[in-house]
Motif scaffolding. Structure first.
Motif, PDB file in Angstrom:
ATOM      1  N   ARG C 165       0.818  -1.212   0.000  1.00 53.70           N
ATOM      2  CA  ARG C 165       0.000   0.000   0.000  1.00 53.70           C
ATOM      3  C   ARG C 165       0.854   1.266   0.000  1.00 53.70           C
ATOM      4  O   ARG C 165       0.445   2.318  -0.473  1.00 53.70           O
ATOM      5  CB  ARG C 165      -0.860   0.044   1.269  1.00 53.70           C
ATOM      6  N   THR C 166       2.063   1.127   0.575  1.00 51.53           N
ATOM      7  CA  THR C 166       2.894   2.318   0.762  1.00 51.53           C
ATOM      8  C   THR C 166       3.548   2.807  -0.523  1.00 51.53           C
ATOM      9  O   THR C 166       4.130   3.883  -0.558  1.00 51.53           O
ATOM     10  CB  THR C 166       3.992   2.017   1.787  1.00 51.53           C
ATOM     11  N   LEU C 167       3.456   2.016  -1.595  1.00 47.26           N
ATOM     12  CA  LEU C 167       4.062   2.446  -2.849  1.00 47.26           C
ATOM     13  C   LEU C 167       3.379   3.715  -3.340  1.00 47.26           C
ATOM     14  O   LEU C 167       2.231   4.008  -2.998  1.00 47.26           O
ATOM     15  CB  LEU C 167       3.869   1.366  -3.913  1.00 47.26           C
ATOM     16  N   ALA C 168       4.119   4.431  -4.187  1.00 40.84           N
ATOM     17  CA  ALA C 168       3.505   5.606  -4.806  1.00 40.84           C
ATOM     18  C   ALA C 168       2.348   5.150  -5.695  1.00 40.84           C
ATOM     19  O   ALA C 168       2.371   4.032  -6.226  1.00 40.84           O
ATOM     20  CB  ALA C 168       4.541   6.338  -5.650  1.00 40.84           C
ATOM     21  N   GLU C 169       1.372   5.992  -5.835  1.00 40.66           N
ATOM     22  CA  GLU C 169       0.157   5.603  -6.552  1.00 40.66           C
ATOM     23  C   GLU C 169       0.460   5.100  -7.971  1.00 40.66           C
ATOM     24  O   GLU C 169      -0.104   4.112  -8.417  1.00 40.66           O
ATOM     25  CB  GLU C 169      -0.811   6.798  -6.625  1.00 40.66           C
ATOM     26  N   ALA C 170       1.379   5.763  -8.625  1.00 42.39           N
ATOM     27  CA  ALA C 170       1.675   5.401 -10.007  1.00 42.39           C
ATOM     28  C   ALA C 170       2.310   4.025 -10.116  1.00 42.39           C
ATOM     29  O   ALA C 170       2.289   3.395 -11.174  1.00 42.39           O
ATOM     30  CB  ALA C 170       2.598   6.444 -10.622  1.00 42.39           C
ATOM     31  N   GLU C 171       2.880   3.538  -9.001  1.00 39.88           N
ATOM     32  CA  GLU C 171       3.619   2.282  -9.087  1.00 39.88           C
ATOM     33  C   GLU C 171       2.792   1.074  -8.687  1.00 39.88           C
ATOM     34  O   GLU C 171       3.294  -0.036  -8.647  1.00 39.88           O
ATOM     35  CB  GLU C 171       4.877   2.353  -8.208  1.00 39.88           C
ATOM     36  N   ARG C 172       1.552   1.306  -8.303  1.00 44.80           N
ATOM     37  CA  ARG C 172       0.726   0.128  -8.001  1.00 44.80           C
ATOM     38  C   ARG C 172      -0.519   0.146  -8.884  1.00 44.80           C
ATOM     39  O   ARG C 172      -0.959   1.201  -9.348  1.00 44.80           O
ATOM     40  CB  ARG C 172       0.362   0.088  -6.517  1.00 44.80           C
ATOM     41  N   PRO C 173      -1.079  -1.013  -9.103  1.00 44.38           N
ATOM     42  CA  PRO C 173      -2.198  -1.099 -10.034  1.00 44.38           C
ATOM     43  C   PRO C 173      -3.507  -0.548  -9.458  1.00 44.38           C
ATOM     44  O   PRO C 173      -4.499  -0.458 -10.180  1.00 44.38           O
ATOM     45  CB  PRO C 173      -2.316  -2.602 -10.322  1.00 44.38           C
ATOM     46  N   LEU C 174      -3.550  -0.195  -8.178  1.00 36.61           N
ATOM     47  CA  LEU C 174      -4.773   0.346  -7.584  1.00 36.61           C
ATOM     48  C   LEU C 174      -4.573   1.822  -7.264  1.00 36.61           C
ATOM     49  O   LEU C 174      -3.527   2.213  -6.740  1.00 36.61           O
ATOM     50  CB  LEU C 174      -5.100  -0.407  -6.292  1.00 36.61           C
ATOM     51  N   THR C 175      -5.576   2.633  -7.548  1.00 32.35           N
ATOM     52  CA  THR C 175      -5.474   4.054  -7.237  1.00 32.35           C
ATOM     53  C   THR C 175      -5.776   4.282  -5.758  1.00 32.35           C
ATOM     54  O   THR C 175      -6.315   3.408  -5.078  1.00 32.35           O
ATOM     55  CB  THR C 175      -6.476   4.864  -8.066  1.00 32.35           C
ATOM     56  N   ASP C 176      -5.397   5.460  -5.268  1.00 30.27           N
ATOM     57  CA  ASP C 176      -5.695   5.807  -3.869  1.00 30.27           C
ATOM     58  C   ASP C 176      -7.190   5.707  -3.602  1.00 30.27           C
ATOM     59  O   ASP C 176      -7.628   5.190  -2.575  1.00 30.27           O
ATOM     60  CB  ASP C 176      -5.215   7.234  -3.571  1.00 30.27           C
ATOM     61  N   GLN C 177      -7.967   6.208  -4.585  1.00 29.34           N
ATOM     62  CA  GLN C 177      -9.415   6.203  -4.420  1.00 29.34           C
ATOM     63  C   GLN C 177      -9.939   4.769  -4.270  1.00 29.34           C
ATOM     64  O   GLN C 177     -10.760   4.475  -3.414  1.00 29.34           O
ATOM     65  CB  GLN C 177     -10.057   6.900  -5.633  1.00 29.34           C
ATOM     66  N   GLN C 178      -9.399   3.879  -5.096  1.00 31.74           N
ATOM     67  CA  GLN C 178      -9.830   2.484  -5.023  1.00 31.74           C
ATOM     68  C   GLN C 178      -9.518   1.899  -3.656  1.00 31.74           C
ATOM     69  O   GLN C 178     -10.302   1.126  -3.105  1.00 31.74           O
ATOM     70  CB  GLN C 178      -9.149   1.663  -6.131  1.00 31.74           C
ATOM     71  N   LEU C 179      -8.364   2.281  -3.099  1.00 27.75           N
ATOM     72  CA  LEU C 179      -8.006   1.773  -1.772  1.00 27.75           C
ATOM     73  C   LEU C 179      -9.014   2.239  -0.737  1.00 27.75           C
ATOM     74  O   LEU C 179      -9.409   1.483   0.154  1.00 27.75           O
ATOM     75  CB  LEU C 179      -6.601   2.256  -1.383  1.00 27.75           C
ATOM     76  N   VAL C 180      -9.450   3.482  -0.879  1.00 30.04           N
ATOM     77  CA  VAL C 180     -10.437   4.019   0.073  1.00 30.04           C
ATOM     78  C   VAL C 180     -11.722   3.213   0.017  1.00 30.04           C
ATOM     79  O   VAL C 180     -12.254   2.775   1.036  1.00 30.04           O
ATOM     80  CB  VAL C 180     -10.719   5.506  -0.237  1.00 30.04           C
ATOM     81  N   TRP C 181     -12.204   2.983  -1.223  1.00 34.01           N
ATOM     82  CA  TRP C 181     -13.440   2.184  -1.368  1.00 34.01           C
ATOM     83  C   TRP C 181     -13.249   0.795  -0.776  1.00 34.01           C
ATOM     84  O   TRP C 181     -14.121   0.272  -0.082  1.00 34.01           O
ATOM     85  CB  TRP C 181     -13.814   2.036  -2.848  1.00 34.01           C
ATOM     86  N   LEU C 182     -12.090   0.233  -1.094  1.00 31.80           N
ATOM     87  CA  LEU C 182     -11.817  -1.126  -0.629  1.00 31.80           C
ATOM     88  C   LEU C 182     -11.846  -1.184   0.895  1.00 31.80           C
ATOM     89  O   LEU C 182     -12.404  -2.109   1.498  1.00 31.80           O
ATOM     90  CB  LEU C 182     -10.453  -1.566  -1.165  1.00 31.80           C
ATOM     91  N   ASP C 183     -11.239  -0.152   1.512  1.00 32.00           N
ATOM     92  CA  ASP C 183     -11.216  -0.133   2.983  1.00 32.00           C
ATOM     93  C   ASP C 183     -12.633  -0.038   3.542  1.00 32.00           C
ATOM     94  O   ASP C 183     -12.953  -0.649   4.556  1.00 32.00           O
ATOM     95  CB  ASP C 183     -10.374   1.049   3.470  1.00 32.00           C
ATOM     96  N   LYS C 184     -13.454   0.710   2.826  1.00 31.36           N
ATOM     97  CA  LYS C 184     -14.823   0.846   3.282  1.00 31.36           C
ATOM     98  C   LYS C 184     -15.542  -0.514   3.221  1.00 31.36           C
ATOM     99  O   LYS C 184     -16.207  -0.937   4.175  1.00 31.36           O
ATOM    100  CB  LYS C 184     -15.567   1.873   2.409  1.00 31.36           C
ATOM    101  N   LEU C 185     -15.337  -1.197   2.078  1.00 29.55           N
ATOM    102  CA  LEU C 185     -15.944  -2.530   1.945  1.00 29.55           C
ATOM    103  C   LEU C 185     -15.389  -3.466   3.019  1.00 29.55           C
ATOM    104  O   LEU C 185     -16.113  -4.251   3.624  1.00 29.55           O
ATOM    105  CB  LEU C 185     -15.653  -3.108   0.558  1.00 29.55           C
ATOM    106  N   ASP C 186     -14.080  -3.352   3.219  1.00 32.64           N
ATOM    107  CA  ASP C 186     -13.408  -4.199   4.200  1.00 32.64           C
ATOM    108  C   ASP C 186     -14.021  -4.004   5.582  1.00 32.64           C
ATOM    109  O   ASP C 186     -14.248  -4.959   6.329  1.00 32.64           O
ATOM    110  CB  ASP C 186     -11.922  -3.846   4.229  1.00 32.64           C
ATOM    111  N   ALA C 187     -14.280  -2.763   5.903  1.00 31.82           N
ATOM    112  CA  ALA C 187     -14.825  -2.464   7.222  1.00 31.82           C
ATOM    113  C   ALA C 187     -16.188  -3.126   7.424  1.00 31.82           C
ATOM    114  O   ALA C 187     -16.573  -3.441   8.547  1.00 31.82           O
ATOM    115  CB  ALA C 187     -14.954  -0.957   7.386  1.00 31.82           C
ATOM    116  N   GLU C 188     -16.910  -3.363   6.312  1.00 23.00           N
ATOM    117  CA  GLU C 188     -18.203  -4.047   6.433  1.00 23.00           C
ATOM    118  C   GLU C 188     -18.062  -5.556   6.267  1.00 23.00           C
ATOM    119  O   GLU C 188     -19.046  -6.244   6.016  1.00 23.00           O
ATOM    120  CB  GLU C 188     -19.153  -3.536   5.336  1.00 23.00           C
ATOM    121  N   ASN C 189     -16.804  -6.052   6.325  1.00 23.04           N
ATOM    122  CA  ASN C 189     -16.543  -7.473   6.107  1.00 23.04           C
ATOM    123  C   ASN C 189     -17.030  -7.925   4.742  1.00 23.04           C
ATOM    124  O   ASN C 189     -17.461  -9.056   4.560  1.00 23.04           O
ATOM    125  CB  ASN C 189     -17.210  -8.339   7.177  1.00 23.04           C
TER     126      ASN C 189
END
Ligand code: ADP
Ligand code: MG
Lengths: 295, 462, 435
Positions: C165-189
């Motif tokens: 997750r700590t990589l720069a946004e350009a260096e990973r296939p997921l955008t920061d925004q996608q990570l935020v959504w994912l975390d939200k989904l994660d929080a709801e199991n």
């Protein structure tokens, strides 16, 4: 030491007087009691002195309470039917039985007054003092020269090449092989005839200056002429070494040895001067064996 | 009927023939009580009838199927519109390829030309006729033979001897397959290789130092000199094999010595099979391991020492190949060491040699021919190993002795040249067969030599 | 005989020399022994390292990230005409259904680009799963159902910890925004790692999350089955002929030499033979298990023949003499008495040969069993691939997700090999007979 052997004789009830021997030739009959050897097992100033030696191969009790001395500058012949433990006993003397995992040796075997099973006794040193020649000639897959030089090399006996040459030369000469091989020292040892190979093995053994040479049926794989040469050689070698030889041939025992020991099913039955054993055996089993009734 | 269905039908008919033969033999001697009047058991008559029916029919089916495709294609070609039929040979073969693919259902109807579509329909029609005729022919043959054999069954007929003769000939037939395989390899590979050598001189191939088969095609300079010099390939193969041997021979030999002469029996019973597991791992796994783990690791280490290591270095491939070969060396060496007679060891021990002195100077010395034979076999394996080098060695034909650089090997080039779309008859494709011929001859020579040495060694101590 | 030449040294001098060098020799002894032990340990260490690498890389392939989303099966999107005909249901745009459902879940997301970004959290193939569900059960239309959808490759890698997750946004296939959504989904199991049935039941695919090994397993099965059917009878027949019938002469010597040499010919040469003869000359189809089996038969025959001959040799002659003495013919003797006794040994050899064939890939590359094949083969002439070649194909793929799949396929391959070899060992132990 001496008393033990005498006691044996007394309890066995032998009358040592010649006259009574004549009238009652075999006063001792089977069953054999282990450790009760007929005849004098001791010699003055022995190089080897063995008492109560037992060897087991796993469960099998191969030799039982054997006690005997080996004299310097003498040939001791060991005879007996096959499987009676002659080789086993011989292999105890330089601890070759160590190489057989199932073998266990008990009792005391003193070399020059020191127990060879003592923790301080190193087996490499022991074998350097007690050489062995085997039934089947087993030259190494190397040249004749290297076969003889092997022992001196591993023990570091020669300071330089010249000295090594001398050792090889001297050993081959004393083994009576020099004249036959001096022009082809670089040929493989296995290219020699059977008798020559066996003399090569003897030369290999004496190249490390042992005190005792053990020979396990050294002539049984050889023809009569080769056998005769080796027998002559033994007579020569006796001047410098103590020799213990296992043989199947009673004639050979009579020809080469000064003392003879008769083994039977793991027991040492009778020991004595060779002439006496062959002319006047005291034990029935010995008599039976040397008269060819069995074995 | 499709060939598969036909074969099943033939099998069922043979079972029927068995019963016909068996019951006929019983009938002519008046039931089970007369069996002793028969020369052979009733089942022998059954087997005889079945074999007589099945074998000729099977032969007809096989011959028919072998030639069916070629003959139908021939007819289909004649049926093609004149404009297509007169195309140059290689373009025509493309059309025929389309026809085949269409028939096999590999491509949709829209994907091929009008002519090919028509030809495919023709092909299917002819194939139907051919299959129909074959079915009829087979059935008629089987029924006739069954009736004929049935009429010949007499109590004196030596059915058992006849059946056994056939079985024996079948056994002989099977045993010749090994010979035919060798002939097949030599003939097919050599045939293609000679076609290659008619385009590229063998001297150029064996001694040239420039290998770039792709260029030859692109520049349209078929067989142009300088492009098919295989020396960099041979050198790369040798370099990688050498690295593998440097790893495998000491480790394999020393572990064989340890397991045979030092290890206690318990350790040996576990360690020996475990080491042999290394030989059972598929080579593609080693290839993956080399490309994914060892290659990058070596590169990393190289960087930290300031050495530049190619990511597909000869070292990575050779190292992993060496690991693969360890068990070959160790189990062969183990055999050879165990074959050294105890009397030789005794001779050395009796002189006062220590265990290692005995091993080094007597046991190994005696086992040397056998060990050399085993190592030669291992070298032949290393040279012929394919997957590890395909996955972990490079494609660039560098002529270098530097293990940190990428090299290519004979097997890598064979795979590269033959995988994917290929045009037969181009020197690029045929070059693979020439390489294959060299590979076969070299490994054959090594094997013959090694097996000879090993056999001589075994005889020595038997 | 010159017996007067005395030793150069006395026995006592000799013993002194021996004693002096003793400790040095024992050091050499210990060193030599240590080399041996080190070699064994090195071999075992390689083995452990190899297996450790494969397993630690590959276990992840058996689990797969899924995302739970309330799917609204919008009738307007799926079946606007209301026909409920399978053809219409199949033709609907299920990707839009997923996008819509995402929008309902995250009402704050605005705009097409953002919606697409959001829906890229799940695999592109998730729409096919919805399509199948709807066609099977049209009653779903109009309802909202909580559904576990296959996550995209990138999400899968993130969940398994292969992407930082700590990589720069350009260096990973997921955008920061996608990570935020994912975390939200994660929080709801609503994000979970589940057992990967796709991997075990599907054919190959270009998308790592949809790729499975079943096609390769079936291809391997057909190929091996046919190899077994061909090589076992031929191998046994050859062994029987050479051991029981043939007299030693030039011809049998030639056969023997051939068998021994073929056992050591590189496998790729067999592939060249298959390409030139089976495909080039006989016109058999490329990529088919049929041709693969024909090649592997030639490859395994030497192994089977050599093992079978050893098994026949170990049957004591007394058995043959007894049967022949009772008037049995040679063939009856072999068939009734010798073969049954030799059979366990022959089977052991055959299983080992089959295990080797299962791991073999180089010759199969030559005959084209290396194509990208999505469908599960249905017969011995269908284009197919085999397990080791699937490993090879995936190992070549640039996507990070395939690396895990490769190791996973290797684990499956090794599992088959372990089963086969264990069977062989048990068979040998069980029927080992000392005459
Ligand atoms: N390595 C061994 N393991 C088990 N038993 C042995 C071994 N060597 C010898 N024996 C047994 O010990 C007995 C004595 O054998 P051996 O000393 O070789 O007899 P000899 O040399 O007098 O013929 C024999 O019964 C033999 O079977
Ligand atoms: Mg003996």
């Amino acid at each position: 030491m001496n008393t033990e052997a005498v006691q044996v004789d007394e309890r066995a009830g032998i009358n040592l007087k010649p006259s009574s021997r004549q009238s009652e030739p075999y006063s001792i009959q089977a069953p054999v009691e282990s450790g009760k050897t007929v005849g004098d097992i001791t010699v003055p100033d022995p190089i080897f002195s063995c008492r109560n030696v037992d060897v087991y191969y796993g469960e099998k009790h191969a030799i039982k309470k054997v006690g005997i001395d080996i004299a310097k500058n003498q040939v001791l012949a060991m005879i007996g039917p096959s499987g009676c433990g002659k080789s086993t006993f011989l292999r105890c003397l330089n601890r070759m039985n160590d190489t057989i995992p199932s073998a266990r040796v008990e009792g005391s075997i003193m070399l020059d007054g020191k127990d060879i099973h003592d923790k301080k006794q190193d087996v490499v040193q022991l074998r350097a003092r007690v050489g062995m020649v085997f039934q089947k000639p087993n030259p190494f897959p190397k040249s004749i020269y290297e076969n003889v030089a092997y022992g001196p090399r591993i023990h570091g006996l020669a300071g330089d090449r010249v000295e090594l040459d001398e050792i090889v030369h001297g050993s081959l000469q004393r083994a009576g092989l020099w004249e036959e091989v001096k022009d082809r020292l670089d040929h493989p040892g296995t290219s020699l005839s059977g008798g020559q190979q066996q003399r090569l093995c003897i030369a290999r053994t004496i190249a490390v200056n042992p005190e005792v040479i053990l020979m396990d049926e050294p002539c049984s794989a050889l023809d009569p002429i080769a056998t005769a040469r080796i027998e002559d050689l033994m007579e020569e070698l006796r001047q410098s070494y103590a020799i213990a030889i296992v043989t199947h041939s009673m004639q050979q025992a009579a020809r080469v040895s000064q003392r003879t020991a008769y083994f039977h099913l793991g027991d040492l039955i009778e020991v004595g001067e060779t002439d006496r054993i062959f002319t006047n055996p005291r034990h029935k089993l010995t008599e039976d064996y040397i008269t060819g009734r069995f074995g | 009927m499709t060939p598969a269905a036909l074969l099943v039908a033939l099998a069922l008919l043979s079972v029927g023939a068995f019963w016909i033969g068996k019951s006929r033999s019983l009938a002519i001697v008046g039931g089970t009580r007369g069996v002793r009047n028969l020369h052979s058991l009733p089942s022998h008559y059954g087997f005889m009838t079945a074999l007589w029916c099945a074998l000729p029919a099977l032969a007809v089916i096989l011959v028919w199927l072998v030639f069916q495709d070629a003959i139908i294609l021939r007819l289909v070609t004649d049926h093609l519109p004149a404009g297509v039929r007169d195309l140059p040979a290689n373009e025509l073969s493309l059309v025929l390829n389309d026809v085949r693919n269409l028939v096999a259902g590999n491509v949709g109807r829209d994907a091929v030309s009008e002519a090919a579509r028509g030809a495919a329909d023709e092909y299917v029609r002819l194939r139907g006729i051919s299959r129909m005729s074959l079915t009829v022919l087979t059935l008629v043959m089987v029924v006739c033979t069954a009736l004929f054999v049935r009429s010949r069954i007499t109590p004196e007929l030596r059915a058992r001897n006849r059946v056994e003769k056939v079985v024996e000939w079948m056994l002989i037939g099977c045993s010749t397959i090994a010979v035919f395989t060798t002939i097949g390899i030599v003939a097919s590979v050599a045939f293609e290789a000679f076609r290659f050598f008619s385009m590229v001189s063998p001297i150029e191939f064996l001694f040239g130092t420039n290998w770039s088969p792709q260029t030859a095609i692109r520049a349209d300079q078929v067989g142009s000199s300088g492009s098919f010099g295989a020396v960099p390939l041979f050198a790369g193969t040798l370099l990688i094999s050498l690295i593998a041997m440097v790893i495998a021979v000491p480790i394999g030999l020393f572990s064989a010595i340890y397991l045979a002469e030092y290890a206690n029996p318990r350790f040996r019973t576990y360690a020996k099979p475990l080491i042999e597991v290394l030989a059972g791992v598929p080579t593609v796994v080693y290839g993956f391991f080399a490309a994914l783990t060892i290659g990058p690791a070596l590169r990393g280490w190289g960087e930290s020492f300031g050495i530049s290591v190619a990511s597909e270095s000869a070292l990575a491939a050779g190292l992993v190949m060496g690991i693969m070969i360890i068990p070959f060396v160790s189990s062969l060496a183990d055999d050879m060491i165990s074959a050294v007679p105890q009397s030789l060891r005794d001779g050395a021990y009796a002189l006062g040699a220590t265990r290692s002195e005995t091993i080094k100077q007597v046991v190994i010395r005696a086992a040397l021919p056998g060990i050399v034979g085993g190592v030669l076999l291992a070298v032949s394996r290393a040279i012929g190993e394919t997957m590890i080098v395909v996955m972990a060695a490079g494609l660039a034909a560098n002529l270098t002795a530097n293990p940190f650089e990428a090299v290519t090997t004979v097997t890598v080039q064979i795979v590269t040249l033959l995988v994917g779309d290929q045009e037969f008859d181009s020197p690029k494709t045929l070059a693979a067969f020439a390489l294959g011929l060299v590979l076969f001859l070299v490994t054959l020579a090594l094997n013959v030599l090694a097996l000879h040495i090993v056999r001589k060694y075994r005889e020595q101590y038997e | 005989m010159n017996s007067t030449s005395k030793p150069l040294k006395t026995a006592k001098e000799t013993q002194a020399i021996v004693a002096a060098t003793l400790s040095r020799r024992y050091w050499a002894e210990r060193r030599f022994r240590a080399y041996g032990l080190a070699a064994v340990i090195a071999g075992l260490a390689f083995l452990v390292y190899l297996f450790f690498t494969i397993f630690s890389n590959g276990m992840g392939a058996f689990r797969q990230t899924q995302v739970r989303l309330p799917i609204y099966y919008d009738a307007a999107l799926i079946d606007p005409a209301g026909t409920r005909k399978p053809d219409d249901l199949n033709a609907a745009d299920y990707a839009a259904v997923i996008r819509n459902s995402f929008k309902l879940k995250f009402p704050e997301v605005e705009g097409r680009a953002a919606t697409r970004e959001l829906s890229r959290l799940v695999s592109g193939s998730a729409s096919f799963d919805l399509q199948r569900a709807v066609v099977e059960n049209p009653a779903l239309i109009g309802t909202t159902v909580d559904t576990w959808l296959l996550a995209s490759d990138a999400v899968d890698l993130l969940e398994k910890g292969h992407i930082e997750r700590t990589l720069a946004e350009a260096e990973r296939p997921l955008t920061d925004q996608q990570l935020v959504w994912l975390d939200k989904l994660d929080a709801e199991n609503a994000v979970a790692l589940k057992f990967n049935t796709v991997f075990l039941t599907h054919g190959d695919s270009r998308e790592p999350e949809k790729a499975g090994i079943w096609g390769a397993v079936v291809g391997s099965f057909y190929t091996l089955l046919l190899t077994l059917l061909l090589s076992f009878p031929i191998g046994v027949a050859t062994a029987v002929y050479l051991e029981e019938f043939a007299r030693r002469n030039r011809w049998t010597d030639l056969i023997e030499v051939n068998i021994n040499n073929l056992a050591a010919v590189p496998s790729i040469v067999f592939g060249l033979l298959g390409l030139a003869v089976y495909i080039g000359f006989f016109g058999l189809p490329r990529s088919a298990p049929l041709v693969g089996a024909l090649v592997l038969t030639l490859l395994t025959l030497p192994t089977i023949i050599i093992a079978s001959r050893a098994a026949l040799k170990s049957v004591p002659p007394s058995i043959r003499e007894a049967a022949l003495g009772m008037g049995a013919s040679k063939i009856q003797t072999v068939a009734h008495h010798v073969l049954p006794l030799a059979m366990p040994g022959m089977l052991t050899g055959t299983i080992i040969g089959m295990a080797r064939a299962l791991g073999e890939s180089a010759p199969l590359l030559m005959i084209g069993m290396v194509a990208f094949i999505v469908d599960i083969p249905k017969g011995i002439t269908d284009a197919s691939t085999v397990l080791p070649v699937q490993v090879f194909l995936w190992s070549d793929s640039p996507e990070r997700g395939f690396m895990e799949k490769t190791s996973g396929a290797i684990i499956v391959l090794l599992a088959f090999l372990v089963v086969m070899n264990t069977t062989a060992v048990i068979l040998r132990k069980r029927f080992e007979r000392r005459w």
